[in-house]
Design a protein around this motif. Structure first.
Motif, PDB file in Angstrom:
ATOM      1  N   GLY A  34      -7.125 -15.556   0.720  1.00 30.18           N
ATOM      2  CA  GLY A  34      -6.242 -14.957  -0.270  1.00 30.18           C
ATOM      3  C   GLY A  34      -6.519 -13.497  -0.563  1.00 30.18           C
ATOM      4  N   SER A  35      -7.280 -12.817   0.296  1.00 28.92           N
ATOM      5  CA  SER A  35      -7.643 -11.435  -0.012  1.00 28.92           C
ATOM      6  C   SER A  35      -6.511 -10.452   0.257  1.00 28.92           C
ATOM      7  N   PHE A  36      -5.722 -10.679   1.297  1.00 31.08           N
ATOM      8  CA  PHE A  36      -4.720  -9.715   1.741  1.00 31.08           C
ATOM      9  C   PHE A  36      -3.378  -9.981   1.083  1.00 31.08           C
ATOM     10  N   ASN A  37      -2.830  -8.946   0.433  1.00 36.47           N
ATOM     11  CA  ASN A  37      -1.526  -9.054  -0.203  1.00 36.47           C
ATOM     12  C   ASN A  37      -0.506  -8.360   0.696  1.00 36.47           C
ATOM     13  N   LEU A  38       0.224  -9.142   1.475  1.00 33.38           N
ATOM     14  CA  LEU A  38       1.165  -8.596   2.452  1.00 33.38           C
ATOM     15  C   LEU A  38       2.307  -7.845   1.767  1.00 33.38           C
ATOM     16  N   HIS A  39       2.751  -8.358   0.633  1.00 34.87           N
ATOM     17  CA  HIS A  39       3.851  -7.689  -0.078  1.00 34.87           C
ATOM     18  C   HIS A  39       3.430  -6.279  -0.502  1.00 34.87           C
ATOM     19  N   ALA A  40       2.251  -6.152  -1.094  1.00 31.50           N
ATOM     20  CA  ALA A  40       1.768  -4.832  -1.514  1.00 31.50           C
ATOM     21  C   ALA A  40       1.621  -3.909  -0.311  1.00 31.50           C
ATOM     22  N   GLY A  44       3.653  -0.525   0.046  1.00 32.09           N
ATOM     23  CA  GLY A  44       2.845   0.691   0.155  1.00 32.09           C
ATOM     24  C   GLY A  44       3.132   1.470   1.422  1.00 32.09           C
ATOM     25  N   MET A  45       3.313   0.766   2.536  1.00 30.26           N
ATOM     26  CA  MET A  45       3.614   1.439   3.792  1.00 30.26           C
ATOM     27  C   MET A  45       4.941   2.194   3.720  1.00 30.26           C
ATOM     28  N   GLU A  46       5.935   1.569   3.123  1.00 27.63           N
ATOM     29  CA  GLU A  46       7.225   2.239   2.972  1.00 27.63           C
ATOM     30  C   GLU A  46       7.066   3.547   2.193  1.00 27.63           C
ATOM     31  N   ALA A  75      -4.452  -6.761  11.973  1.00 26.06           N
ATOM     32  CA  ALA A  75      -4.434  -5.471  11.288  1.00 26.06           C
ATOM     33  C   ALA A  75      -3.680  -4.432  12.117  1.00 26.06           C
ATOM     34  N   LEU A  76      -3.950  -4.381  13.403  1.00 25.75           N
ATOM     35  CA  LEU A  76      -3.252  -3.415  14.251  1.00 25.75           C
ATOM     36  C   LEU A  76      -1.755  -3.719  14.309  1.00 25.75           C
ATOM     37  N   GLU A  77      -1.424  -4.997  14.277  1.00 29.86           N
ATOM     38  CA  GLU A  77      -0.019  -5.388  14.239  1.00 29.86           C
ATOM     39  C   GLU A  77       0.642  -4.876  12.953  1.00 29.86           C
ATOM     40  N   GLN A  78      -0.049  -5.002  11.819  1.00 32.13           N
ATOM     41  CA  GLN A  78       0.497  -4.540  10.555  1.00 32.13           C
ATOM     42  C   GLN A  78       0.652  -3.015  10.530  1.00 32.13           C
ATOM     43  N   PHE A  79      -0.305  -2.311  11.117  1.00 36.04           N
ATOM     44  CA  PHE A  79      -0.248  -0.853  11.075  1.00 36.04           C
ATOM     45  C   PHE A  79       0.771  -0.261  12.041  1.00 36.04           C
ATOM     46  N   GLU A  80       1.441  -1.099  12.803  1.00 35.27           N
ATOM     47  CA  GLU A  80       2.593  -0.619  13.565  1.00 35.27           C
ATOM     48  C   GLU A  80       3.730  -0.205  12.627  1.00 35.27           C
ATOM     49  N   LYS A  81       3.639  -0.643  11.364  1.00 35.25           N
ATOM     50  CA  LYS A  81       4.632  -0.256  10.352  1.00 35.25           C
ATOM     51  C   LYS A  81       4.411   1.175   9.857  1.00 35.25           C
ATOM     52  N   PHE A  82       3.319   1.771  10.256  1.00 36.03           N
ATOM     53  CA  PHE A  82       3.022   3.146   9.844  1.00 36.03           C
ATOM     54  C   PHE A  82       3.836   4.107  10.713  1.00 36.03           C
ATOM     55  N   GLU A  83       4.893   4.655  10.150  1.00 35.84           N
ATOM     56  CA  GLU A  83       5.799   5.574  10.854  1.00 35.84           C
ATOM     57  C   GLU A  83       6.125   6.735   9.915  1.00 35.84           C
ATOM     58  N   PRO A  84       5.189   7.658   9.734  1.00 37.88           N
ATOM     59  CA  PRO A  84       5.368   8.711   8.724  1.00 37.88           C
ATOM     60  C   PRO A  84       6.440   9.725   9.104  1.00 37.88           C
ATOM     61  N   LEU A  85       7.118  10.229   8.067  1.00 43.37           N
ATOM     62  CA  LEU A  85       8.088  11.302   8.271  1.00 43.37           C
ATOM     63  C   LEU A  85       7.392  12.610   8.588  1.00 43.37           C
ATOM     64  N   PHE A 230      -5.697  -0.625  -1.458  1.00 41.73           N
ATOM     65  CA  PHE A 230      -4.278  -0.479  -1.132  1.00 41.73           C
ATOM     66  C   PHE A 230      -3.540  -1.803  -1.281  1.00 41.73           C
ATOM     67  N   CYS A 231      -4.203  -2.915  -0.899  1.00 39.96           N
ATOM     68  CA  CYS A 231      -3.463  -4.191  -0.897  1.00 39.96           C
ATOM     69  C   CYS A 231      -4.370  -5.420  -0.906  1.00 39.96           C
ATOM     70  N   CYS A 232      -5.601  -5.257  -1.433  1.00 43.18           N
ATOM     71  CA  CYS A 232      -6.496  -6.419  -1.531  1.00 43.18           C
ATOM     72  C   CYS A 232      -6.357  -7.034  -2.920  1.00 43.18           C
ATOM     73  N   ASN A 233      -6.276  -8.351  -2.970  1.00 39.99           N
ATOM     74  CA  ASN A 233      -6.096  -9.039  -4.254  1.00 39.99           C
ATOM     75  C   ASN A 233      -7.331  -8.976  -5.151  1.00 39.99           C
ATOM     76  N   LYS A 234      -8.456  -8.549  -4.606  1.00 43.25           N
ATOM     77  CA  LYS A 234      -9.648  -8.358  -5.428  1.00 43.25           C
ATOM     78  C   LYS A 234      -9.551  -6.975  -6.075  1.00 43.25           C
ATOM     79  N   THR A 235      -8.889  -6.920  -7.226  1.00 45.82           N
ATOM     80  CA  THR A 235      -8.720  -5.664  -7.943  1.00 45.82           C
ATOM     81  C   THR A 235      -9.703  -5.606  -9.112  1.00 45.82           C
TER      82      THR A 235
END
Length: 532
Positions: A34-40, A44-46, A75-85, A230-235
Motif C-alpha cells: 500500500g505504499s504507492f499511490n498511483l492516483h497521486a 503529479g506527472m500531469e 517504475a520505468l513503465e510509470q515514468f514513461e508518462k514523463f513528457e515535459p513541455l 511525491f506519491c507515497c502513502n507514508k506521509t
C-alpha cells in the motif's frame, strides 16, 4: 566601530541566466503493498509535465519501494508518462535506501544509470551522490567521496557557478517527522566540507516532509532543502504529496512547495545567498555578554590527587575577566559515582564566575539522578541577569545514550522566550548534539532533534550550546548560533574550551582556547539580530 554594512555583502551575481529546478522524491513505486499511490503519481506527472522553462528535473531517491526487479520494471513503465513541455534534459534520478534494498543498487546501475551523476552548464553545477547502505535505512557518504566532492566544488572554473549537491538522506534533523533516525553517519564531515567549499544548495529527500534551512558559516550562506514525498502513502503530519520548484535568479532563490492534489495551497519561500566578512571591533569595546563552554570533564576519583584537564581549564577560565556564565554541557563525571559528583561540585565551586551544568550520558547511570539532585539541584537549571536568560535542559534518559527534550518542556521554554522577546540574550544548553560534529559518527541520539532544532532556529533564541564528541564545530541556522565544543577529555582530540563574546550590534565571536598548546584562535564569527 562595528558597522552592519561591513558585515553582510552581496557578491557579483553568479547566474547570467535564470534556472528552474523541478524536484520530486520518494515515489516508492511498487505493484504490491500500500505504499504507492498511483492516483497521486498520475496527477503529479500531469502537473510537472506542464511546467514551463524547467532547466533540470531531479528525483531525489526512493524511486521504488523494495528495489526488486519487478519494482524497477514497473517504475520505468510509470515514468514513461514523463513528457515535459520544457526543452530540458531527461529526469535525473538519485538512488535512495529503498532502491538499494535486495541488491537493488545493481539494478539501479543496469536499468536507471550511474549512482553518482553530474549536470553542468555555463551557470550551474549539480552533483548527485549515492548516500545509501545496502539493505539499511541509514546512510553514509564516505571520506573519499567527501574529499572528491570538495575538489569538484573548488575547481577554479566553477567559482562563479551556482553549486548544488544532492543525496537522498537528510543532512540535518527535519521537523514533523517523528523519531529522528537514519541520517548519514558522516553528516558532520559532509556539512563542514560543503560550508568550506562554498556550496550554495543541498537537496535531500528521505523524510517525506518539505523543509528549508539557511545554514551559515562565518563566510557564506548554504541552503539545505528537503523534498517531501511525491506519491507515497507514508506521509508526515499534514503534508501530503508534493513536488517543488526552485527558481534561481542571480543570488535570489524562490522555493515553491506545491501539493499534488491541491495546487492552490502552495508554500513559497524567498531567500538570498549572502557572503560575510568579519566585523571590525574597536579594542576599547566590551562585549555585552561573555560565555565559557566546556564539556566532557569526566571527573573520576583520581582527580582528587592529580592536576588534570579540568583543573587546567578552571585555572585559565578564572584569568578571563567579566565572564557572565560558565556552561558545562554534560559528561561531568566518568561513571556517575557519588564520589565523582562530590569532586565535580568542589571543582566547579573553584570558578570565580557563575556556572551552570547539565547532565550527560556518563552522568546518567543508575542512582545518578539522586546524586545529581543532591549536589547540583535542578536538572533544568536557569541563569538570569539583566541581559541574559540562559536555560539548561536535561536531555538524557537514565542509563541510555538516547535522549530527548520533550514537547512539554520545549513548548514551555519557547513560550518564555517569546514573552521576553528582544529584551534579553537567550541561550540554552543540553548534552546531545542538534548538529553533527566532524570527525565523529552521527547517530542522531536526541530522538526529537528535528522538532527541537526547528523550534530553536525559528524563534528568538540566540545561542545553543551542546557537548562535542570530537572537535569544536559551530554554524548559524536561521538566526541562531549552534556550538558543539569545549571537549576536555583529551583522549583522541586536543582538550579545549570555548569563549563566546556577544557585542551590542549582534556580532558573535567564538574563540577556542587550547589547553595543550596555549593557543587561542577564532573559530566562528556571526551576526545576529539582537535588539536589546
Amino acid at each position: 566601530m562595528i558597522s552592519e554594512n561591513s558585515f553582510k555583502i552581496n557578491p557579483k551575481e553568479k547566474l547570467e541566466a535564470k534556472k528552474r529546478l523541478v524536484i520530486i522524491s520518494d515515489t516508492h513505486i511498487t505493484r504490491s503493498g500500500g505504499s504507492f499511490n498511483l492516483h497521486a503519481f498520475n496527477v503529479g506527472m500531469e502537473k510537472i509535465n506542464k511546467i514551463k522553462d524547467a532547466s533540470v528535473y531531479l528525483h531525489l531517491g526512493d524511486i521504488t519501494q523494495m528495489g526488486t526487479l519487478l519494482d524497477y520494471e514497473y517504475a520505468l513503465e510509470q515514468f514513461e508518462k514523463f513528457e515535459p513541455l520544457s526543452k530540458s534534459p531527461k529526469m535525473i534520478f538519485l538512488i535512495g535506501n529503498h532502491d538499494a534494498m535486495n541488491v537493488g543498487y545493481l539494478l539501479f546501475e543496469e536499468m536507471v544509470g550511474k549512482r553518482h551523476y553530474t549536470y553542468e552548464d555555463d551557470d550551474i553545477y549539480i552533483y548527485g551522490i549515492d548516500s545509501t547502505k545496502p539493505d539499511l535505512p541509514g546512510g553514509i557518504i564516505h571520506h573519499n567521496i567527501i574529499e572528491s566532492v570538495r575538489k569538484k566544488l573548488e575547481k577554479p572554473e566553477r567559482e562563479n557557478k551556482f553549486k548544488v549537491v544532492c543525496f537522498h538522506h537528510q543532512l540535518i534533523p527535519i521537523p514533523n517527522t517523528g523519531k529522528e533516525r537514519s541520517a548519514i553517519d558522516d553528516s558532520g564531515d559532509m556539512l563542514k566540507m560543503l560550508l568550506e567549499a562554498k556550496a550554495d544548495l543541498v537537496l535531500n529527500g528521505h523524510r517525506h516532509f518539505s523543509n528549508l534551512y539557511t545554514v551559515s558559516s562565518s563566510e557564506k550562506d548554504l541552503f539545505i532543502f528537503n523534498a517531501g514525498t511525491f506519491c507515497c502513502n507514508k506521509t508526515r503530519y499534514r503534508e501530503l504529496f508534493t513536488y517543488s520548484i526552485i527558481d534561481i535568479d542571480g543570488n535570489n532563490l524562490n522555493f515553491k512547495v506545491i501539493p499534488v492534489l491541491d495546487s492552490n495551497s502552495q508554500r513559497e519561500i524567498l531567500r538570498e545567498v549572502n557572503y560575510y566578512i568579519p566585523l571590525q571591533i574597536d579594542k576599547k569595546q566590551k562585549p555585552i555578554a561573555r560565555f565559557i563552554q566546556i564539556s566532557n570533564s569526566l571527573v573520576s576519583e583520581l582527580f582528587e590527587s592529580n592536576f588534570n584537564n579540568f583543573d587546567k581549564a578552571i585555572e585559565k577560565i578564572n584569568k578571563i575577566n567579566e565572564v557572565d556564565l560558565v556552561v558545562h554541557a554534560g559528561n561531568l563525571t566518568k561513571n556517575s559515582f557519588k564520589e565523582e559528583f562530590q569532586i565535580a561540585k568542589d571543582k566547579l565551586n573553584q570558578l570565580k564566575h557563575p556556572y551552570l551544568a547539565v547532565p550527560g550520558y556518563s552522568d546518567s547511570k543508575p542512582l545518578a539522578w539522586e546524586y545529581w539532585k543532591h549536589y547540583f539541584g535542578e536538572f533544568d537549571p536557569l541563569y538570569e541577569n539583566d541581559n541574559i536568560y540562559f536555560q539548561g535542559m536535561n536531555s538524557t534518559t537514565l542509563d541510555s545514550k538516547e535522549g530527548f527534550i520533550g514537547r512539554k518542556k520545549l513548548n514551555r521554554f519557547i513560550e518564555k522566550v517569546l514573552s521576553l522577546s528582544h529584551q534579553k540574550i537567550f541561550g540554552v544548553c543540553f548534552f546531545h548534539n542538534l548538529i553533527a560534529t566532524p570527525l565523529s559518527v552521527w547517530r542522531t541520539e536526541l530522538i526529537d532533534s528535528g522538532d527541537v532544532l526547528s523550534q530553536f532556529a525559528r524563534s528568538q533564541i540566540d545561542l545553543v550550546l551542546n557537548s562535542s564528541p570530537s572537535i569544536s564545530f559551530n554554524v548559524k541556522i536561521e538566526n541562531t548560533v549552534f556550538s558543539n565544543g569545549g571537549n576536555l577529555e583529551g583522549k583522541y582530540f586536543e582538550e579545549v574550551f570555548i569563549e563566546i563574546e556577544i557585542y551590542k550590534k549582534g556580532l558573535v565571536v567564538l574563540k577556542e582556547h587550547n589547553l595543550r598548546t596555549g593557543l587561542i584562535k577564532v573559530i566562528g564569527n556571526y551576526y545576529l539580530s539582537i535588539l536589546i
